[in-house]
Design a protein around this motif. Structure first.
Motif, PDB file in Angstrom:
ATOM      1  N   VAL A  91       3.029   0.822  -4.402  1.00  0.00           N
ATOM      2  CA  VAL A  91       1.721   0.922  -4.678  1.00  0.00           C
ATOM      3  C   VAL A  91       0.257  -0.284  -3.541  1.00  0.00           C
ATOM      4  O   VAL A  91       0.217   0.239  -2.936  1.00  0.00           O
ATOM      5  CB  VAL A  91       0.913   1.140  -6.044  1.00  0.00           C
ATOM      6  N   ALA A 115      -2.341   0.338  -0.376  1.00  0.00           N
ATOM      7  CA  ALA A 115      -2.984   0.477  -0.693  1.00  0.00           C
ATOM      8  C   ALA A 115      -3.682  -0.507   0.636  1.00  0.00           C
ATOM      9  O   ALA A 115      -4.432  -0.283   1.310  1.00  0.00           O
ATOM     10  CB  ALA A 115      -3.329  -0.410  -1.899  1.00  0.00           C
ATOM     11  N   LEU A 119      -4.164   1.373   3.190  1.00  0.00           N
ATOM     12  CA  LEU A 119      -4.958   2.488   3.805  1.00  0.00           C
ATOM     13  C   LEU A 119      -6.349   1.207   3.475  1.00  0.00           C
ATOM     14  O   LEU A 119      -7.104   1.231   4.701  1.00  0.00           O
ATOM     15  CB  LEU A 119      -4.818   3.159   2.147  1.00  0.00           C
ATOM     16  N   GLU A 120      -6.079   0.282   3.799  1.00  0.00           N
ATOM     17  CA  GLU A 120      -7.100  -0.844   3.580  1.00  0.00           C
ATOM     18  C   GLU A 120      -7.182  -1.134   4.824  1.00  0.00           C
ATOM     19  O   GLU A 120      -8.232  -0.534   5.795  1.00  0.00           O
ATOM     20  CB  GLU A 120      -7.072  -1.965   2.985  1.00  0.00           C
ATOM     21  N   THR A 161      -2.104   6.437   7.431  1.00  0.00           N
ATOM     22  CA  THR A 161      -2.409   6.660   6.799  1.00  0.00           C
ATOM     23  C   THR A 161      -2.760   8.259   6.205  1.00  0.00           C
ATOM     24  O   THR A 161      -2.119   9.097   5.501  1.00  0.00           O
ATOM     25  CB  THR A 161      -3.599   6.513   6.112  1.00  0.00           C
TER      26      THR A 161
END
Lengths: 348, 417
Positions: B46, B50, B53-54, B393
């Motif tokens: 995770v 994350a 994506l950031e 992404t």
């Protein structure tokens, strides 16, 4: 009681050796692995350890500025000296990832050829991107990249590296641009257009390779008639596998790999000693006998047998019409031109 | 009687309490047992996703290195003129000199270079030159434009504004072949640079083809294996597992040897007079599909086999005795029962295939590289992590959407993946 004293004795020996190991000077050198690092081990790493008593720890990597950035920015770099490609040299120097070299400690700038001297790095080897072919299958040697694009004179498929770098230069030289003007032409939109147009003419007969080990294999299997190839790979295939590959030195593209010291190295002294050692002419002169790269100390070239010297990128005859790959150009344009290349490669 | 009446509720209450306590304990134990997995998934699955994506939307390189310029660019009234005034230029000059001294200018240089070709040289070149000046000139605007004429171009400043952060849609737009023009409106990129949608489509097409081929080849094998006696099945299973245990690189290289122009397959085809000359099987799409199918086949066979073994033979026999012809029995009785295996195998193969890198790189041509090739390229070669993250992404989002559609279509299949 006796057992206990034995244990204590054993422990103290372990501790003593441990502490004496920690006291010995140490340097971690990172290079490209494979046959090249095997050669380096024999002519540089081992003799260096013997002469200086410094412990040399070897590592290898396959490039990428991200790896270096992680080493330095992590604050606890485990590498001291790294051999980098010219692009990484420039990027890393700009970003402060490397120590600025104190040239007095490694024999002064005059010890090296001009192209080998830069603020953060000292050239290690010179190597070329050449036109390669199988002498058993092609008897009349091609003269340059123009012949690479001549499908009538040299029928069959040809291989190039996947990606715009080196190939756009090759296309322009094939189209009649002299090596010295290639990057001026390529800096214009028309120049890029012209290069892709030239590549169009042989597109249906093109094969692309990714790894340096592929082009010799392509030549050996007869898959392609001509290919772009690293000069060292030709030599290795001829020597180790008994091939009869030929090299066209005319219009070849050359570049340097350099040694750098990572910023904040804890073994700075040992690192400089190592750089000084590999910069000495008599040490450098031994490398080309193992692997066909040119060296950066001009005095070393004088010590190499003329027979061998002829096969190296640094021989005057081979350097005559060569083009130095421009890092500045590619650092500025690689993202854009890669998109362009991908588009070009996937449309017919 | 009265006593029991009285004792009843109290007893129930304490029983309830005991039950609840036991239930809580059971839940806590269950939770403790899965805790290591949860922690592992959080840290290694995770969190990196994350982070990725950031990275595709957060853009702070310029803001952190050139705080004054970022501020000046944000407050400047761009309606007036696309090339800003002295105040902005002065902020730029101060930031340039300072970042050149502490060696951070390269970060901005890199960021601007993603947007405009030559952005890197522009920043580093200007910094080198103005760092040598002894005293500030009368006008930074004139000096900078004189040093590097590109500072006088609206395109350059549009790029600076786009990079001013802290958030950006620059990378995500790029992955769908769009960009913002000087006015900030979203427009398609020029055709010769529109590549990523095509690469996504290519990636999904290859993954889908490989999945279907694996299903077509794997289903009969699994069917055969499931019907055999256990020891015979185990023996044959070795044939499936042996390639599975062979390193990927070895198998891929072997395919190059087998498929090449003078390789085994071509020699056989010509020997049998099926073709006149050699046909091209490697360094193109067919090579990629053939070798990827081979590499991924075990991932299809194993789940299929696992499910097929559990299907009782009596059901098919019952269907026959009730009058169903073989094909109908197979379709209406057998297939629904092995559906979970088909679903698991297909999803497994499809998702692994989506991320394939080494095989297409070695046996494919320039037009067969999948999205992971470009992610690797931008991660290690040009260090354009924003674009690499944005491409990742996109792949992640597309996979989730496809998975949602798929589970809707397959329906009813529960407990699979």
């Amino acid at each position: 009681m006796r057992t206990r004293s034995k244990v204590i004795a054993a422990l103290s020996i372990v501790l003593m050796t441990g502490s004496s190991m920690a006291a010995a000077e140490q340097v971690t050198v990172t290079s490209w692995g494979g046959a090249y690092q095997d050669a380096q081990r024999e002519v540089y790493f081992k003799p260096f350890e013997e002469q200086t008593g410094i412990d040399l720890v070897e590592e290898s990597w396959d490039g990428g500025i991200g790896v270096l950035r992680a080493q330095v920015e992590g604050g606890n770099a485990t590498w001291d000296v790294v051999q980098v490609e010219s692009e990484e040299l420039q990027l890393g120097c700009d970003e402060g990832l490397f120590e600025e070299l104190d040239w007095d400690k490694i024999g002064g700038k005059d010890r090296y050829i001009e192209a080998a001297v830069s603020p953060c790095g000292v050239g290690a080897i010179v190597y070329n991107f050449v036109l390669g072919y199988d002498k058993d299958k092609i008897s009349d040697a091609p003269a340059g990249w123009e012949d690479f694009f001549d499908l009538d004179k040299y029928p069959g498929k040809r291989a190039l590296r996947n990606g715009p770098k080196t190939n756009l230069e090759i296309a322009l030289m094939a189209d009649g641009v002299p090596p010295a003007e290639v990057y001026d032409v390529l800096a214009t939109d028309e120049g890029v257009e012209r290069a892709f147009k030239k590549l169009d003419t042989i597109k249906s007969d093109l094969v692309f390779w990714e790894a340096g080990a592929q082009p010799p294999q392509l030549l050996a299997s007869g898959e392609v008639a001509l290919t772009s190839i690293y000069n060292g790979r030709v030599d290795a295939a001829n020597k180790a596998d008994g091939r009869n590959f030929g090299i066209v030195w005319n219009e070849s593209l050359y570049t340097l790999d350099s040694w750098v010291i990572l910023a904040g190295s804890k073994n700075l002294d040992a690192a400089y000693k190592y750089l000084d050692f590999v910069g000495e002419a008599e040490n450098q002169a031994k490398l080309p006998m193992k692997i066909a790269y040119g060296v950066t100390n001009p005095d070393a070239s004088a010590m190499i047998e003329p027979e061998r010297l002829k096969e190296l990128p640094t021989a005057d005859e081979n350097m005559k019409n060569a083009l130095k790959i421009s890092d500045t150009f590619w650092l500025d344009n690689i993202d854009r031109l890669t998109e362009r290349w991908s588009r070009w490669a996937s449309t017919n | 009687m009265a006593e029991t009446m009285l004792a009843g509720p109290r007893q129930t209450r304490s029983l309830k309490r005991d039950l609840a306590r036991a239930e809580r304990k059971r839940k806590r134990n269950a939770f403790l047992l899965v805790l290591p997995l949860i922690v592992f998934v959080l840290i290694f699955f995770v969190a990196p996703i994350a982070g990725m994506l950031e990275r595709s939307v957060v853009d702070t390189d310029l803001m952190e290195t050139w705080p004054k310029t970022a501020e000046a660019v944000r407050t400047y009234d761009w309606e007036k003129d696309a090339v800003p005034d002295e105040a902005v230029f002065s902020a730029l000059a101060q930031d340039l000199i300072r970042s050149y001294d502490d060696r951070t200018a390269a970060a901005v240089a890199r960021r601007l270079n993603y947007d405009i070709s030559g952005g890197r040289s522009l920043v580093m070149g200007t910094a080198r030159k103005i760092a040598r000046l002894d005293q500030p000139p009368a006008s930074w605007r004139d000096t900078l434009i004189e040093t590097e004429p590109d500072w006088g171009r609206a395109e350059t400043w549009a790029a600076v504004r786009r990079a001013a952060g802290p958030l950006t849609d620059f990378f995500l737009l790029q992955t769908i072949d769009h960009q913002r023009d000087i006015d900030g409106s979203i427009v398609p990129v020029p055709t010769e640079r529109a590549v990523y949608l095509q690469i996504y489509a290519r990636t999904f097409a290859i993954a889908l083809t490989v999945t279907l081929l694996c299903l077509m080849i794997g289903f009969p094998i699994a069917f055969l294996l499931a019907g055999l006696r256990e020891n015979l099945a185990n023996l044959l299973m070795i044939l499936v597992l042996l390639p599975f245990w062979t390193p990927l690189l070895v198998r891929t290289a072997a395919w190059v040897v087998v498929l090449q122009e003078h390789g085994l397959v071509n020699q056989m085809l010509q020997f049998l007079h099926l073709t006149n000359g050699p046909i091209r099987l490697v360094y193109n799409r067919s090579g990629v599909i053939i070798s990827m199918t081979h590499v991924l086949l075990p991932f299809m066979i194993l789940p299929l086999y696992a499910v097929m073994r559990t299907v009782p033979k009596d059901y098919m026999r019952a269907a026959h005795s009730l009058g169903a012809p073989p094909f109908t029995a197979f379709r209406r009785v057998y297939i629904p029962q092995v559906m979970p295996g088909i679903a698991a195998g297909s999803i497994l193969v499809f998702i692994i295939a989506l991320g394939y890198y080494i095989t297409p790189a070695l046996v494919g041509g320039a037009a067969d590289q999948m999205i992971s090739y470009y992610i690797a390229f931008y991660t290690t070669d040009t260090v354009n992590w924003g674009l690499a993250a944005a491409l990742g992404t996109g792949l992640f989002a597309a996979t989730l959407i496809l998975y949602a559609i798929y589970s809707r279509l397959v329906g009813g299949v529960r407990g699979v993946m």
